[in-house]
Design a protein around this motif. Sequence first.
Motif, short mmCIF file in Angstrom:
data_model
loop_
_atom_site.label_atom_id
_atom_site.label_comp_id
_atom_site.label_asym_id
_atom_site.label_seq_id
_atom_site.Cartn_x
_atom_site.Cartn_y
_atom_site.Cartn_z
N ARG A 1 -13.05 -0.98 8.53
CA ARG A 1 -11.91 -0.72 8.11
C ARG A 1 -11.74 0.52 7.95
O ARG A 1 -10.74 1.37 8.61
N GLU B 1 -11.72 1.73 11.43
CA GLU B 1 -10.31 1.42 12.52
C GLU B 1 -8.87 2.45 11.52
O GLU B 1 -8.07 2.13 12.12
N SER B 2 -9.18 2.74 10.10
CA SER B 2 -8.36 3.70 9.53
C SER B 2 -7.89 4.93 10.64
O SER B 2 -6.08 5.25 10.31
N LEU C 1 -9.39 7.95 2.00
CA LEU C 1 -10.95 6.56 2.50
C LEU C 1 -10.61 5.72 1.42
O LEU C 1 -11.06 4.66 1.54
N GLU D 1 -8.24 3.40 1.04
CA GLU D 1 -8.53 2.92 2.44
C GLU D 1 -9.08 1.29 1.59
O GLU D 1 -8.09 0.09 2.05
#
Length: 107
Positions: A39, A42-43, A65, A68
């Motif tokens: 995650r 890919e953010s 972050l 996310e």
Amino acid sequence: MINTHVDLNIVDGDFVFNPSLSVEKLSAAKVIGQDVKHRILESGLLVKLVKQRNRNGIAPVLTDLELEVEQDDRLKPGTILITYNSDNTLSIEAETKQYGLMKWAGA
């Protein structure tokens, strides 16, 4: 307890094979850790850390972050802490709903 979290082990974008050349599997909290890592990657937020040189610029990116990562419903909201280490790696600490406190270092 039935293990509902099972996934294939991926390191550096490639499958990890065991000695019998089958793809290694992860289970339980390790699956969540791998998903958190993916995650974050890919953010696109890690690119923002590359150009930052001071703590004032790094702190907002770490907050982004954390937000996310918090979207993962297997983690307890408000328990995610991401630390930027002196060796330019990230350490992540989060409380999972099923497995308790988890720590991932050197992400």
